[in-house]
Design a protein around this motif. Structure first.
Motif, PDB file in Angstrom:
ATOM      1  N   SER A  32       0.851  -1.197   0.000  1.00 15.79           N
ATOM      2  CA  SER A  32       0.000   0.000   0.000  1.00 15.79           C
ATOM      3  C   SER A  32       0.881   1.239   0.000  1.00 15.79           C
ATOM      4  N   GLU A  33       0.269   2.358  -0.277  1.00 15.80           N
ATOM      5  CA  GLU A  33       1.002   3.622  -0.270  1.00 15.80           C
ATOM      6  C   GLU A  33       1.422   3.980   1.159  1.00 15.80           C
ATOM      7  N   ALA A  34       2.564   4.604   1.275  1.00  9.77           N
ATOM      8  CA  ALA A  34       3.013   5.039   2.591  1.00  9.77           C
ATOM      9  C   ALA A  34       2.109   6.144   3.122  1.00  9.77           C
ATOM     10  N   THR A  35       1.993   6.183   4.435  1.00 14.85           N
ATOM     11  CA  THR A  35       1.208   7.224   5.105  1.00 14.85           C
ATOM     12  C   THR A  35       2.166   8.244   5.700  1.00 14.85           C
ATOM     13  N   TYR A  36       2.035   9.496   5.274  1.00 12.25           N
ATOM     14  CA  TYR A  36       2.970  10.538   5.684  1.00 12.25           C
ATOM     15  C   TYR A  36       2.406  11.360   6.839  1.00 12.25           C
ATOM     16  N   GLU A  37       3.307  11.769   7.717  1.00 10.22           N
ATOM     17  CA  GLU A  37       2.923  12.634   8.832  1.00 10.22           C
ATOM     18  C   GLU A  37       2.864  14.089   8.372  1.00 10.22           C
ATOM     19  N   SER A  38       2.234  14.892   9.180  1.00  8.38           N
ATOM     20  CA  SER A  38       2.103  16.307   8.871  1.00  8.38           C
ATOM     21  C   SER A  38       3.480  16.936   8.689  1.00  8.38           C
ATOM     22  N   GLY A  39       3.640  17.675   7.611  1.00  5.86           N
ATOM     23  CA  GLY A  39       4.912  18.334   7.339  1.00  5.86           C
ATOM     24  C   GLY A  39       5.815  17.557   6.394  1.00  5.86           C
ATOM     25  N   PHE A  40       5.422  16.345   6.045  1.00  9.50           N
ATOM     26  CA  PHE A  40       6.217  15.516   5.130  1.00  9.50           C
ATOM     27  C   PHE A  40       5.339  15.116   3.945  1.00  9.50           C
ATOM     28  N   VAL A  41       5.894  15.198   2.726  1.00 10.09           N
ATOM     29  CA  VAL A  41       5.118  14.910   1.524  1.00 10.09           C
ATOM     30  C   VAL A  41       5.847  13.898   0.664  1.00 10.09           C
ATOM     31  N   ILE A  42       5.053  13.191  -0.128  1.00  7.79           N
ATOM     32  CA  ILE A  42       5.577  12.094  -0.946  1.00  7.79           C
ATOM     33  C   ILE A  42       6.564  12.596  -1.991  1.00  7.79           C
ATOM     34  N   ASP A  43       6.351  13.783  -2.531  1.00  5.94           N
ATOM     35  CA  ASP A  43       7.255  14.288  -3.562  1.00  5.94           C
ATOM     36  C   ASP A  43       8.657  14.511  -3.020  1.00  5.94           C
ATOM     37  N   LYS A  44       8.757  14.863  -1.760  1.00  3.86           N
ATOM     38  CA  LYS A  44      10.040  15.129  -1.135  1.00  3.86           C
ATOM     39  C   LYS A  44      10.661  13.849  -0.589  1.00  3.86           C
ATOM     40  N   PHE A  45       9.828  12.961  -0.056  1.00  8.68           N
ATOM     41  CA  PHE A  45      10.313  11.736   0.591  1.00  8.68           C
ATOM     42  C   PHE A  45       9.586  10.501   0.040  1.00  8.68           C
ATOM     43  N   PRO A  46       9.760  10.177  -1.232  1.00 10.05           N
ATOM     44  CA  PRO A  46       9.101   8.980  -1.752  1.00 10.05           C
ATOM     45  C   PRO A  46       9.631   7.728  -1.077  1.00 10.05           C
ATOM     46  N   ILE A  47       8.715   6.801  -0.804  1.00  8.37           N
ATOM     47  CA  ILE A  47       9.033   5.564  -0.085  1.00  8.37           C
ATOM     48  C   ILE A  47       8.559   4.392  -0.914  1.00  8.37           C
ATOM     49  N   SER A  48       9.379   3.341  -0.935  1.00 11.14           N
ATOM     50  CA  SER A  48       8.947   2.078  -1.537  1.00 11.14           C
ATOM     51  C   SER A  48       8.934   0.997  -0.479  1.00 11.14           C
ATOM     52  N   ARG A  49       8.023   0.031  -0.661  1.00 11.09           N
ATOM     53  CA  ARG A  49       7.937  -1.110   0.267  1.00 11.09           C
ATOM     54  C   ARG A  49       7.570  -2.330  -0.577  1.00 11.09           C
ATOM     55  N   PRO A  50       8.531  -2.854  -1.328  1.00 10.80           N
ATOM     56  CA  PRO A  50       8.225  -3.915  -2.289  1.00 10.80           C
ATOM     57  C   PRO A  50       7.927  -5.275  -1.657  1.00 10.80           C
ATOM     58  N   ASN A  51       8.408  -5.516  -0.440  1.00  8.16           N
ATOM     59  CA  ASN A  51       8.140  -6.801   0.214  1.00  8.16           C
ATOM     60  C   ASN A  51       8.180  -6.612   1.728  1.00  8.16           C
ATOM     61  N   LEU A  52       8.068  -7.713   2.462  1.00  4.91           N
ATOM     62  CA  LEU A  52       7.930  -7.630   3.917  1.00  4.91           C
ATOM     63  C   LEU A  52       9.256  -7.472   4.648  1.00  4.91           C
ATOM     64  N   THR A  53      10.380  -7.426   3.921  1.00  8.05           N
ATOM     65  CA  THR A  53      11.676  -7.304   4.586  1.00  8.05           C
ATOM     66  C   THR A  53      12.479  -6.100   4.108  1.00  8.05           C
ATOM     67  N   PHE A  54      11.930  -5.259   3.265  1.00 12.93           N
ATOM     68  CA  PHE A  54      12.743  -4.223   2.624  1.00 12.93           C
ATOM     69  C   PHE A  54      11.922  -2.964   2.388  1.00 12.93           C
ATOM     70  N   SER A  55      12.608  -1.805   2.526  1.00 16.65           N
ATOM     71  CA  SER A  55      11.980  -0.533   2.220  1.00 16.65           C
ATOM     72  C   SER A  55      13.074   0.463   1.833  1.00 16.65           C
ATOM     73  N   THR A  56      12.712   1.455   1.038  1.00 20.41           N
ATOM     74  CA  THR A  56      13.627   2.544   0.725  1.00 20.41           C
ATOM     75  C   THR A  56      12.954   3.876   0.984  1.00 20.41           C
ATOM     76  N   LEU A  57      13.765   4.839   1.372  1.00 18.67           N
ATOM     77  CA  LEU A  57      13.346   6.228   1.526  1.00 18.67           C
ATOM     78  C   LEU A  57      14.262   7.070   0.648  1.00 18.67           C
ATOM     79  N   THR A  58      13.679   7.899  -0.200  1.00 17.96           N
ATOM     80  CA  THR A  58      14.463   8.816  -1.021  1.00 17.96           C
ATOM     81  C   THR A  58      14.287  10.224  -0.478  1.00 17.96           C
TER      82      THR A  58
END
Lengths: 113, 115
Positions: B53-79
């Motif tokens: 599913s899409e990441a849920t961002y907290e107030s003050g943080f946006v997807i364009d600035k901090f895109p996140i991937s979560r392709p499987n249950l053991t890995f994630s990336t933050l850009t």
């Protein structure tokens, strides 16, 4: 707005004595509290937690006390050891409404041999 | 408990560039989190990443600035995109753990300096 506050940025204690680290919170929805320890260049390490249904939880040398009416918790380390020197963060969570943890700014503990 | 690794451990980047931080867990977890710790500040949650599913961002943080991937249950990336010196921080990933005591386990962090 800082919902979890650690008003003492640093604390020095003699080895063998008690270390008391304090934490205050403002949100009455918080019902789960944790303490983490952080060494330089490492991530925070979980120490101990307490649910709001308790007022004390003990694990070895570490005891956490919760005073809900005062919105205050404390971590006691007895006896303190030089290896306990680290930054300690308290965290709080409104567990029933989500998994977000709110962290304090940390207290740097130095245990003097 | 969970063992978490992050890459890179540290980096120095130029203004306007992007950096992708990787987080690897040694077991399958449902929820992963990304935090930022600015100098002298507390840990601040950037977003929650659930697999599939899409990441849920907290107030003050946006997807364009901090895109996140979560392709499987053991890995994630933050850009961290289009970086500025204000993005200089420690970035930490963590995972939810509901064992004997409910907690989050943290990775070692990525120290980022933007010039």
């Amino acid at each position: 707005d800082q919902q979890v506050k650690q008003n003492s940025p640093s604390l020095s204690v003699q080895e063998g004595r008690i270390s008391i680290l304090n934490c205050d919170y403002t949100n009455s929805m918080f019902d789960y509290f944790l303490w983490y320890k952080k060494y330089p260049a490492e991530g925070p390490t979980f120490l101990i937690s307490i649910s709001s249904i308790k007022d004390k939880n003990e694990d070895g040398r570490f005891t956490v006390f919760l005073n809900k009416s005062a919105k205050h918790l404390s971590l006691h380390i007895v006896p303190s050891q030089p290896g306990d020197s680290a930054v300690y963060f308290c965290a709080a969570s409104p567990r029933n409404t989500g998994n977000q943890f709110y962290f304090g700014t940390g207290t740097s503990l130095t245990v003097i041999p | 408990s969970a063992v978490i690794s992050q890459k890179p451990s540290r980096d120095i980047c130029q203004r306007g560039t992007s950096l992708t931080i990787q987080c690897q867990v040694d077991s399958q977890v449902t929820m992963m989190f990304w935090y930022r710790q600015q100098p002298g500040q507390s840990l601040t949650l950037i977003a929650t990443a659930n697999q599939g599913s899409e990441a849920t961002y907290e107030s003050g943080f946006v997807i364009d600035k901090f895109p996140i991937s979560r392709p499987n249950l053991t890995f994630s990336t933050l850009t961290v995109s289009n970086m500025s010196p204000e993005d200089s921080s420690i970035y930490l990933c963590s995972v939810e753990w509901t064992g004997y005591q409910e907690t989050q386990y943290f990775g070692p962090g990525t120290r980022l300096l933007v010039l």
